[in-house]
Motif scaffolding. Structure first.
Motif, PDB file in Angstrom:
ATOM      1  N   SER A 108     -10.311  26.713  -3.671  1.00  0.00           N
ATOM      2  CA  SER A 108     -10.437  27.386  -2.371  1.00  0.00           C
ATOM      3  C   SER A 108     -11.250  28.666  -2.488  1.00  0.00           C
ATOM      4  CB  SER A 108      -9.050  27.696  -1.799  1.00  0.00           C
ATOM      5  OG  SER A 108      -8.397  28.714  -2.550  1.00  0.00           O
ATOM      6  N   LEU A 109     -11.284  29.269  -3.661  1.00  0.00           N
ATOM      7  CA  LEU A 109     -12.038  30.503  -3.878  1.00  0.00           C
ATOM      8  C   LEU A 109     -13.484  30.233  -4.260  1.00  0.00           C
ATOM      9  CD1 LEU A 109      -9.223  32.377  -5.830  1.00  0.00           C
ATOM     10  CD2 LEU A 109     -10.066  32.973  -3.557  1.00  0.00           C
ATOM     11  N   LEU A 110     -13.713  29.157  -4.996  1.00  0.00           N
ATOM     12  CA  LEU A 110     -15.083  28.829  -5.426  1.00  0.00           C
ATOM     13  C   LEU A 110     -15.844  28.039  -4.370  1.00  0.00           C
ATOM     14  CD1 LEU A 110     -14.664  27.816  -9.197  1.00  0.00           C
ATOM     15  CD2 LEU A 110     -15.332  30.028  -8.236  1.00  0.00           C
ATOM     16  N   GLY A 111     -15.141  27.304  -3.543  1.00  0.00           N
ATOM     17  CA  GLY A 111     -15.790  26.525  -2.488  1.00  0.00           C
ATOM     18  C   GLY A 111     -16.708  25.448  -3.049  1.00  0.00           C
ATOM     19  N   ASN A 112     -17.938  25.386  -2.524  1.00  0.00           N
ATOM     20  CA  ASN A 112     -18.865  24.316  -2.931  1.00  0.00           C
ATOM     21  C   ASN A 112     -19.490  24.562  -4.298  1.00  0.00           C
ATOM     22  OD1 ASN A 112     -20.659  26.373  -2.406  1.00  0.00           O
ATOM     23  ND2 ASN A 112     -21.654  25.364  -0.656  1.00  0.00           N
ATOM     24  N   ARG A 113     -19.022  25.586  -4.996  1.00  0.00           N
ATOM     25  CA  ARG A 113     -19.566  25.857  -6.338  1.00  0.00           C
ATOM     26  C   ARG A 113     -18.832  25.073  -7.426  1.00  0.00           C
ATOM     27  NH1 ARG A 113     -19.367  30.179  -3.162  1.00  0.00           N
ATOM     28  NH2 ARG A 113     -21.301  31.344  -2.757  1.00  0.00           N
ATOM     29  N   VAL A 114     -17.829  24.300  -7.051  1.00  0.00           N
ATOM     30  CA  VAL A 114     -17.161  23.421  -8.017  1.00  0.00           C
ATOM     31  C   VAL A 114     -18.089  22.240  -8.293  1.00  0.00           C
ATOM     32  CG1 VAL A 114     -15.163  21.946  -8.452  1.00  0.00           C
ATOM     33  CG2 VAL A 114     -14.887  24.089  -7.183  1.00  0.00           C
ATOM     34  N   PRO A 115     -18.461  22.003  -9.545  1.00  0.00           N
ATOM     35  CA  PRO A 115     -19.417  20.921  -9.842  1.00  0.00           C
ATOM     36  C   PRO A 115     -18.846  19.542  -9.542  1.00  0.00           C
ATOM     37  CG  PRO A 115     -18.529  21.878 -11.873  1.00  0.00           C
ATOM     38  CD  PRO A 115     -18.062  22.757 -10.750  1.00  0.00           C
ATOM     39  N   ASP A 116     -19.729  18.637  -9.149  1.00  0.00           N
ATOM     40  CA  ASP A 116     -19.316  17.264  -8.839  1.00  0.00           C
ATOM     41  C   ASP A 116     -18.687  16.583 -10.049  1.00  0.00           C
ATOM     42  OD1 ASP A 116     -20.290  17.570  -6.278  1.00  0.00           O
ATOM     43  OD2 ASP A 116     -22.248  16.666  -6.733  1.00  0.00           O
ATOM     44  N   ALA A 117     -19.102  16.978 -11.248  1.00  0.00           N
ATOM     45  CA  ALA A 117     -18.600  16.340 -12.461  1.00  0.00           C
ATOM     46  C   ALA A 117     -17.209  16.820 -12.869  1.00  0.00           C
ATOM     47  CB  ALA A 117     -19.584  16.593 -13.612  1.00  0.00           C
ATOM     48  N   VAL A 155     -19.693  28.831 -15.673  1.00  0.00           N
ATOM     49  CA  VAL A 155     -18.645  28.349 -14.775  1.00  0.00           C
ATOM     50  C   VAL A 155     -18.624  26.826 -14.769  1.00  0.00           C
ATOM     51  CG1 VAL A 155     -17.924  28.222 -12.342  1.00  0.00           C
ATOM     52  CG2 VAL A 155     -18.651  30.416 -13.337  1.00  0.00           C
ATOM     53  N   GLU A 156     -19.799  26.228 -14.649  1.00  0.00           N
ATOM     54  CA  GLU A 156     -19.876  24.763 -14.641  1.00  0.00           C
ATOM     55  C   GLU A 156     -19.412  24.180 -15.964  1.00  0.00           C
ATOM     56  OE1 GLU A 156     -23.469  21.547 -14.555  1.00  0.00           O
ATOM     57  OE2 GLU A 156     -23.401  23.004 -12.896  1.00  0.00           O
ATOM     58  N   SER A 178     -10.587  33.057 -18.032  1.00  0.00           N
ATOM     59  CA  SER A 178     -10.742  34.400 -17.473  1.00  0.00           C
ATOM     60  C   SER A 178     -12.070  34.534 -16.731  1.00  0.00           C
ATOM     61  CB  SER A 178     -10.665  35.446 -18.597  1.00  0.00           C
ATOM     62  OG  SER A 178      -9.405  35.411 -19.216  1.00  0.00           O
ATOM     63  N   HIS A 179     -13.116  33.882 -17.253  1.00  0.00           N
ATOM     64  CA  HIS A 179     -14.411  33.962 -16.587  1.00  0.00           C
ATOM     65  C   HIS A 179     -14.378  33.254 -15.229  1.00  0.00           C
ATOM     66  CE1 HIS A 179     -18.600  34.916 -16.326  1.00  0.00           C
ATOM     67  NE2 HIS A 179     -18.918  33.655 -16.100  1.00  0.00           N
ATOM     68  N   LEU A 180     -13.599  32.196 -15.123  1.00  0.00           N
ATOM     69  CA  LEU A 180     -13.442  31.538 -13.829  1.00  0.00           C
ATOM     70  C   LEU A 180     -12.793  32.486 -12.820  1.00  0.00           C
ATOM     71  CD1 LEU A 180     -12.286  27.962 -14.943  1.00  0.00           C
ATOM     72  CD2 LEU A 180     -14.519  28.617 -14.004  1.00  0.00           C
ATOM     73  N   ASP A 215     -23.190  36.605 -16.902  1.00  0.00           N
ATOM     74  CA  ASP A 215     -23.597  35.254 -17.292  1.00  0.00           C
ATOM     75  C   ASP A 215     -24.959  34.931 -16.656  1.00  0.00           C
ATOM     76  OD1 ASP A 215     -23.278  34.389 -14.646  1.00  0.00           O
ATOM     77  OD2 ASP A 215     -21.492  33.183 -15.028  1.00  0.00           O
ATOM     78  N   PRO A 216     -25.526  33.758 -16.938  1.00  0.00           N
ATOM     79  CA  PRO A 216     -26.860  33.439 -16.406  1.00  0.00           C
ATOM     80  C   PRO A 216     -26.945  33.468 -14.876  1.00  0.00           C
ATOM     81  CG  PRO A 216     -26.342  31.970 -18.219  1.00  0.00           C
ATOM     82  CD  PRO A 216     -25.094  32.737 -17.934  1.00  0.00           C
ATOM     83  N   GLN A 217     -25.822  33.319 -14.191  1.00  0.00           N
ATOM     84  CA  GLN A 217     -25.822  33.365 -12.722  1.00  0.00           C
ATOM     85  C   GLN A 217     -25.489  34.770 -12.190  1.00  0.00           C
ATOM     86  OE1 GLN A 217     -24.585  30.514 -14.451  1.00  0.00           O
ATOM     87  NE2 GLN A 217     -26.637  29.786 -13.867  1.00  0.00           N
ATOM     88  N   GLY A 218     -25.333  35.724 -13.094  1.00  0.00           N
ATOM     89  CA  GLY A 218     -25.061  37.093 -12.661  1.00  0.00           C
ATOM     90  C   GLY A 218     -23.598  37.432 -12.487  1.00  0.00           C
TER      91      GLY A 218
END
Length: 344
Positions: A108-117, A155-156, A178-180, A215-218
């Motif tokens: 619910s916090l990450l939304g559409n950033r959860v990878p399909d895999a 994250v992925e 923790s990074h999540l 991380d690479p995504q900032g």
């Protein structure tokens, strides 16, 4: 300090004049003796890797020892002790309403950033599971750490690792968990973890929290490589010792962490497979010198101890560069604290 000394004088005269009434009042725990503090420094000199020790009693720093590395008021890499600071930040964001509660799901916090895999079980991971390192995902620490931080999307990578336990199962020490949390804070708030740390921790505690690795995504690294001075870490410990509240120089009280947060943080939810110590929300739980002790730790000998019954907060920093002396060095630090608590 002047006010504290005045209060002590008042207590002395009141005890002389009204001993019966005063005897019914709770007594403040005495600070460690000068001898005990001197012995602590003597022990420290036997460990060249150890950089500094700061001891506070009732919020007042009563002892500082520095023998290498940054000074007691200079930022130092606290390594995985960052997890303890991040846990405080999570509490502060719940107090602010950015996160609903520890029962809120990561999805619910990450939304559409959860990878399909990602496996379906990812939907069952809550903020509580991440704080207590019980996400169930394969660890990104230990032998998996190098590959994880070399991946193009941390994250992925963390979310697509296989489940080795169910969410809420064993404590699996993993910086990826923790990074999540850091990613969840960023996406839920629209602010960086660094900006949140400035607003919700650094400002009310009057401490410096410099920017740290992203991380690479900032996304600011959740659970490693934060830079805090030993004196700043004392303030983090004091925040917990005072049940999530701070009092400014004018005597005004401010609640930084939600009511009950410290109790929940210091309640064991899992246990370390290496020490057997309990683990709550960013804190290990143990006994040293016959006292209940709560501590955070980081690679190479970074440590923050809170001993509520003795009104003590103790910080130790050490050389953070590899190779680390590992668990044996932490055992030495624990023994030093136990010695301070039991020294006559």
């Amino acid at each position: 300090m002047r006010l504290l000394m005045s209060a002590a004088c008042i207590s002395f005269f009141a005890a002389t004049l009204f001993p019966t009434a005063i005897s019914a009042q709770p007594t403040s725990p005495a600070p460690p003796s000068t001898d005990a503090l001197s012995n602590l420094s003597d022990e420290a000199r036997g460990y060249s890797r150890l950089h500094s020790i700061v001891v506070a009693h009732q919020g007042e720093i009563i002892h500082e020892h520095h023998q290498g590395g940054p000074g007691v008021d200079a930022p130092a890499n606290i390594k995985s002790l960052s997890k303890t600071v991040l846990a405080a930040l999570v509490g502060a964001t719940i107090k602010e309403g950015i996160i609903e509660s520890t029962d809120q799901s990561l999805v619910s916090l990450l939304g559409n950033r959860v990878p399909d895999a990602a496996a379906p079980e990812v939907a069952d991971i809550t903020v509580s599971h991440l704080l207590s390192l019980q996400a169930g995902l394969e660890r990104t620490s230990g032998q998996n750490y190098a590959a994880w931080v070399a991946s193009p999307n941390w994250v992925e990578d963390a979310l697509t690792r296989p489940f080795v336990d169910q969410p809420g199962g064993r404590m699996l020490y993993s910086t990826g968990s923790s990074h999540l949390l850091s990613a969840a804070l960023t996406y839920a708030s629209g602010e960086s973890t660094y900006a949140l740390a400035q607003r919700l921790l650094a400002e009310p505690l009057s401490i410096a929290i410099p920017p740290w690795l992203q991380d690479p995504q900032g996304i600011y690294f959740g659970g490693n490589d934060m830079q805090l001075s030993p004196r700043a870490l004392v303030e983090i410990g004091e925040l917990y010792r005072n049940d999530g509240r701070v009092v400014d120089s004018n005597g005004n009280e401010r609640r930084v962490l939600p009511e009950g947060w410290v109790e929940r943080s210091w309640t064991p939810r899992g246990a370390s497979r290496w020490t057997g110590d309990g683990y709550g929300y960013g804190w290990f739980i143990t006994q040293l010198g016959g006292e209940d002790v709560y501590y955070g730790r980081g690679f190479g000998g970074q440590a923050l101890f809170v001993v509520p019954e003795r009104a003590l907060t103790i910080v130790m920093t050490a050389d953070p560069t590899p190779p680390s002396p590992g668990g044996q060095f932490q055992e030495r630090l624990n023994a030093m604290v136990a010695g301070l608590l039991t020294h006559e």
